[in-house]
Design a protein around this motif. Structure first.
Motif, PDB file in Angstrom:
ATOM      1  N   GLU A 229      15.195  79.425  56.846  1.00  0.00           N
ATOM      2  CA  GLU A 229      14.421  78.359  55.827  1.00  0.00           C
ATOM      3  C   GLU A 229      15.452  77.669  54.824  1.00  0.00           C
ATOM      4  OE1 GLU A 229      11.942  81.456  54.138  1.00  0.00           O
ATOM      5  OE2 GLU A 229      11.009  81.562  55.924  1.00  0.00           O
ATOM      6  N   ALA A 230      16.753  78.015  54.319  1.00  0.00           N
ATOM      7  CA  ALA A 230      17.653  77.310  53.479  1.00  0.00           C
ATOM      8  C   ALA A 230      18.410  76.151  54.327  1.00  0.00           C
ATOM      9  CB  ALA A 230      18.616  78.247  53.129  1.00  0.00           C
ATOM     10  N   GLY A 231      18.182  76.240  55.764  1.00  0.00           N
ATOM     11  CA  GLY A 231      18.602  75.128  56.382  1.00  0.00           C
ATOM     12  C   GLY A 231      19.713  75.576  57.429  1.00  0.00           C
ATOM     13  N   ALA A 232      20.087  76.912  57.655  1.00  0.00           N
ATOM     14  CA  ALA A 232      21.140  77.303  58.506  1.00  0.00           C
ATOM     15  C   ALA A 232      20.582  77.232  60.008  1.00  0.00           C
ATOM     16  CB  ALA A 232      21.330  78.678  58.262  1.00  0.00           C
ATOM     17  N   ASP A 233      21.309  76.751  60.860  1.00  0.00           N
ATOM     18  CA  ASP A 233      21.067  76.537  62.109  1.00  0.00           C
ATOM     19  C   ASP A 233      21.905  77.170  63.135  1.00  0.00           C
ATOM     20  OD1 ASP A 233      23.620  75.134  62.015  1.00  0.00           O
ATOM     21  OD2 ASP A 233      22.599  73.043  62.747  1.00  0.00           O
ATOM     22  N   PHE A 234      22.795  78.412  62.612  1.00  0.00           N
ATOM     23  CA  PHE A 234      23.770  79.163  63.176  1.00  0.00           C
ATOM     24  C   PHE A 234      23.799  80.508  62.517  1.00  0.00           C
ATOM     25  CE2 PHE A 234      27.063  81.355  65.405  1.00  0.00           C
ATOM     26  CZ  PHE A 234      27.232  80.799  66.451  1.00  0.00           C
ATOM     27  N   LEU A 235      23.194  81.645  63.258  1.00  0.00           N
ATOM     28  CA  LEU A 235      23.104  82.920  62.517  1.00  0.00           C
ATOM     29  C   LEU A 235      24.132  83.983  63.295  1.00  0.00           C
ATOM     30  CD1 LEU A 235      19.465  83.268  61.484  1.00  0.00           C
ATOM     31  CD2 LEU A 235      21.052  82.221  60.352  1.00  0.00           C
ATOM     32  N   LEU A 236      24.837  84.890  62.513  1.00  0.00           N
ATOM     33  CA  LEU A 236      25.459  86.033  62.936  1.00  0.00           C
ATOM     34  C   LEU A 236      24.697  87.195  62.710  1.00  0.00           C
ATOM     35  CD1 LEU A 236      27.698  83.742  62.157  1.00  0.00           C
ATOM     36  CD2 LEU A 236      29.364  85.599  62.260  1.00  0.00           C
ATOM     37  N   LEU A 237      24.114  87.759  63.685  1.00  0.00           N
ATOM     38  CA  LEU A 237      23.326  88.956  63.370  1.00  0.00           C
ATOM     39  C   LEU A 237      24.246  90.238  63.586  1.00  0.00           C
ATOM     40  CD1 LEU A 237      20.417  87.634  65.795  1.00  0.00           C
ATOM     41  CD2 LEU A 237      20.842  87.043  63.665  1.00  0.00           C
ATOM     42  N   ASP A 238      24.515  90.672  62.344  1.00  0.00           N
ATOM     43  CA  ASP A 238      25.472  91.784  62.291  1.00  0.00           C
ATOM     44  C   ASP A 238      24.902  93.235  62.374  1.00  0.00           C
ATOM     45  OD1 ASP A 238      28.302  92.748  61.880  1.00  0.00           O
ATOM     46  OD2 ASP A 238      27.902  92.975  59.680  1.00  0.00           O
ATOM     47  N   ASN A 239      25.889  93.976  63.306  1.00  0.00           N
ATOM     48  CA  ASN A 239      25.398  95.368  63.572  1.00  0.00           C
ATOM     49  C   ASN A 239      23.751  95.543  63.679  1.00  0.00           C
ATOM     50  OD1 ASN A 239      28.016  96.677  63.745  1.00  0.00           O
ATOM     51  ND2 ASN A 239      28.207  95.731  61.646  1.00  0.00           N
ATOM     52  N   MET A 240      23.108  94.822  64.417  1.00  0.00           N
ATOM     53  CA  MET A 240      21.692  94.894  64.750  1.00  0.00           C
ATOM     54  C   MET A 240      21.376  95.612  66.067  1.00  0.00           C
ATOM     55  SD  MET A 240      19.808  91.383  63.271  1.00  0.00           S
ATOM     56  CE  MET A 240      19.939  90.758  61.595  1.00  0.00           C
ATOM     57  N   THR A 241      20.479  96.671  65.933  1.00  0.00           N
ATOM     58  CA  THR A 241      20.304  97.220  67.238  1.00  0.00           C
ATOM     59  C   THR A 241      19.522  96.018  68.290  1.00  0.00           C
ATOM     60  OG1 THR A 241      17.943  97.554  66.554  1.00  0.00           O
ATOM     61  CG2 THR A 241      19.790  99.315  66.021  1.00  0.00           C
ATOM     62  N   PRO A 242      19.482  96.479  69.464  1.00  0.00           N
ATOM     63  CA  PRO A 242      18.668  95.710  70.389  1.00  0.00           C
ATOM     64  C   PRO A 242      17.516  95.088  69.953  1.00  0.00           C
ATOM     65  CG  PRO A 242      20.165  97.101  71.558  1.00  0.00           C
ATOM     66  CD  PRO A 242      20.054  97.458  70.291  1.00  0.00           C
ATOM     67  N   ALA A 243      16.755  96.136  69.564  1.00  0.00           N
ATOM     68  CA  ALA A 243      15.131  95.987  68.918  1.00  0.00           C
ATOM     69  C   ALA A 243      15.177  95.118  68.030  1.00  0.00           C
ATOM     70  CB  ALA A 243      14.690  97.556  68.728  1.00  0.00           C
ATOM     71  N   THR A 244      15.982  95.230  66.965  1.00  0.00           N
ATOM     72  CA  THR A 244      15.871  94.416  65.915  1.00  0.00           C
ATOM     73  C   THR A 244      16.467  92.969  66.385  1.00  0.00           C
ATOM     74  OG1 THR A 244      16.455  96.013  64.345  1.00  0.00           O
ATOM     75  CG2 THR A 244      16.933  93.863  63.566  1.00  0.00           C
ATOM     76  N   LEU A 245      17.396  92.973  67.239  1.00  0.00           N
ATOM     77  CA  LEU A 245      17.740  91.487  67.564  1.00  0.00           C
ATOM     78  C   LEU A 245      16.576  90.629  68.283  1.00  0.00           C
ATOM     79  CD1 LEU A 245      21.354  92.237  69.263  1.00  0.00           C
ATOM     80  CD2 LEU A 245      20.866  90.836  67.306  1.00  0.00           C
ATOM     81  N   THR A 246      15.857  91.596  69.315  1.00  0.00           N
ATOM     82  CA  THR A 246      14.638  91.139  69.669  1.00  0.00           C
ATOM     83  C   THR A 246      13.555  90.654  68.747  1.00  0.00           C
ATOM     84  OG1 THR A 246      15.009  92.380  71.618  1.00  0.00           O
ATOM     85  CG2 THR A 246      12.891  91.488  71.494  1.00  0.00           C
ATOM     86  N   GLU A 247      13.298  91.234  67.827  1.00  0.00           N
ATOM     87  CA  GLU A 247      12.636  90.782  66.561  1.00  0.00           C
ATOM     88  C   GLU A 247      12.915  89.364  66.226  1.00  0.00           C
ATOM     89  OE1 GLU A 247      10.632  93.612  63.593  1.00  0.00           O
ATOM     90  OE2 GLU A 247      12.118  95.075  64.511  1.00  0.00           O
ATOM     91  N   VAL A 248      14.408  89.258  65.929  1.00  0.00           N
ATOM     92  CA  VAL A 248      15.074  88.352  65.097  1.00  0.00           C
ATOM     93  C   VAL A 248      14.851  87.106  66.049  1.00  0.00           C
ATOM     94  CG1 VAL A 248      16.856  87.030  64.237  1.00  0.00           C
ATOM     95  CG2 VAL A 248      16.492  89.523  63.716  1.00  0.00           C
TER      96      VAL A 248
END
Length: 301
Positions: A229-248
């Motif tokens: 929402e701030a404008g970022a177009d590249f995110l590093l998803l740090d130490n997330m489980t596969p379930a959380t990654l799927t949600e993101v």
């Protein structure tokens, strides 16, 4: 360094001047202030000529053959002996990025025997290291087959060898991330803490460097949404489980490229790739890859 070698280096995205710097530094480390190989000078006549093969001692993916060629081509110039620059002729048999098997000849070198043996360890140190990185990277690329995810490297490289190690990642089928702190802004946890949050940190970077790509490390779904929402177009998803990654992935959609990062291993690579992320970043590509063993064998006939 011959023009053909320079052309090969450039074709691979390497700067020949940078490669030369690495080689000269490596020679200085091995040969001392006088650039002298005392054993070879003492035991081998200056006029003796030989041919030797660079031979794989294990299966893997080769990278750095042109770098090794440059070592052999430069050794006479650097040491000031036995014919100077180009006294050693190099013929490449294999090609970077190709799989090789134990016993395969990768290149052949011909010239003053002293020079062949003086250059041996420097050439092998670089070739074995880069081939090890390429071999490890190929294992990751293979593990991601069937998904859209690509494997990324990091800045966890050997000091002085970053350009070469990142080249080896490319040769192994991986993708380079940023080269350093100058070409991409990466907002990590400490930056967020110091700036007062994700959005504040992003705005400050964008205001100071409007043309520099910005990546934001996030730890939760809420942070991911705040960053987008701030404008970022590249995110590093740090130490997330596969379930959380799927949600993101579901929540962010195509508003940003998504990278899974943090403690990833080959045995879980396919599982993480299946979440729909675009990249898996793996510091181990460059900080923990074992070498691919290669040897220099003088021909006896």
């Amino acid at each position: 360094m011959r023009e053909t070698t320079e052309q090969t280096l450039r074709a691979g995205g390497l700067d020949p001047a940078e490669v030369r710097r690495v080689i000269v530094t490596a020679f200085a480390e091995d040969l001392g202030p006088d650039f002298l190989d005392v054993t070879s000078v003492a035991t081998i006549p200056a006029t003796q000529m030989d041919t030797a093969d660079l031979v794989a001692r294990a299966d893997g993916v080769v990278a750095g053959l042109a770098v090794a060629a440059a070592v052999f081509e430069m050794v006479g110039e650097v040491t000031g002996a036995d014919g100077g620059a180009g006294a050693v002729e190099v013929s490449l048999v294999a090609h970077d990025g190709r799989r090789v098997a134990r016993g395969d000849v990768l290149a052949t070198v011909t010239g003053p025997t002293r020079l062949l043996l003086t250059a041996e360890r420097t050439a092998l140190n670089l070739l074995c290291r880069l081939s090890g990185v390429a071999t490890h990277t190929r294992a990751w690329a293979d593990a991601l087959t069937g998904s859209k995810a690509m494997v990324l490297d990091t800045r966890k490289t050997t000091s002085g060898l970053r350009a070469l190690e990142k080249y080896a990642v490319r040769a192994g089928g991986g993708t380079n991330k940023r080269m350093g702190l100058y070409d991409v802004a990466m907002i990590k946890d400490n930056h967020k803490f110091a700036a007062g949050g994700v959005a504040a940190a992003y705005r400050r970077v964008r205001a100071a460097f409007p043309d520099v790509p910005v990546q934001v490390e996030v730890d939760t779904l809420a942070e991911a949404l705040e960053a987008v929402e701030a404008g970022a177009d590249f995110l590093l998803l740090d130490n997330m489980t596969p379930a959380t990654l799927t949600e993101v992935v579901a929540a962010v959609g195509d508003r940003a490229e998504l990278e899974a990062t943090g403690g990833l291993t080959l045995d879980v690579a396919a599982r993480y790739a299946a979440t729909g992320v675009d990249y898996l970043s793996v510091g181990a590509l460059t900080h923990s890859s074992p070498i691919l063993d290669v040897a220099l064998d003088l021909r006896t006939e």
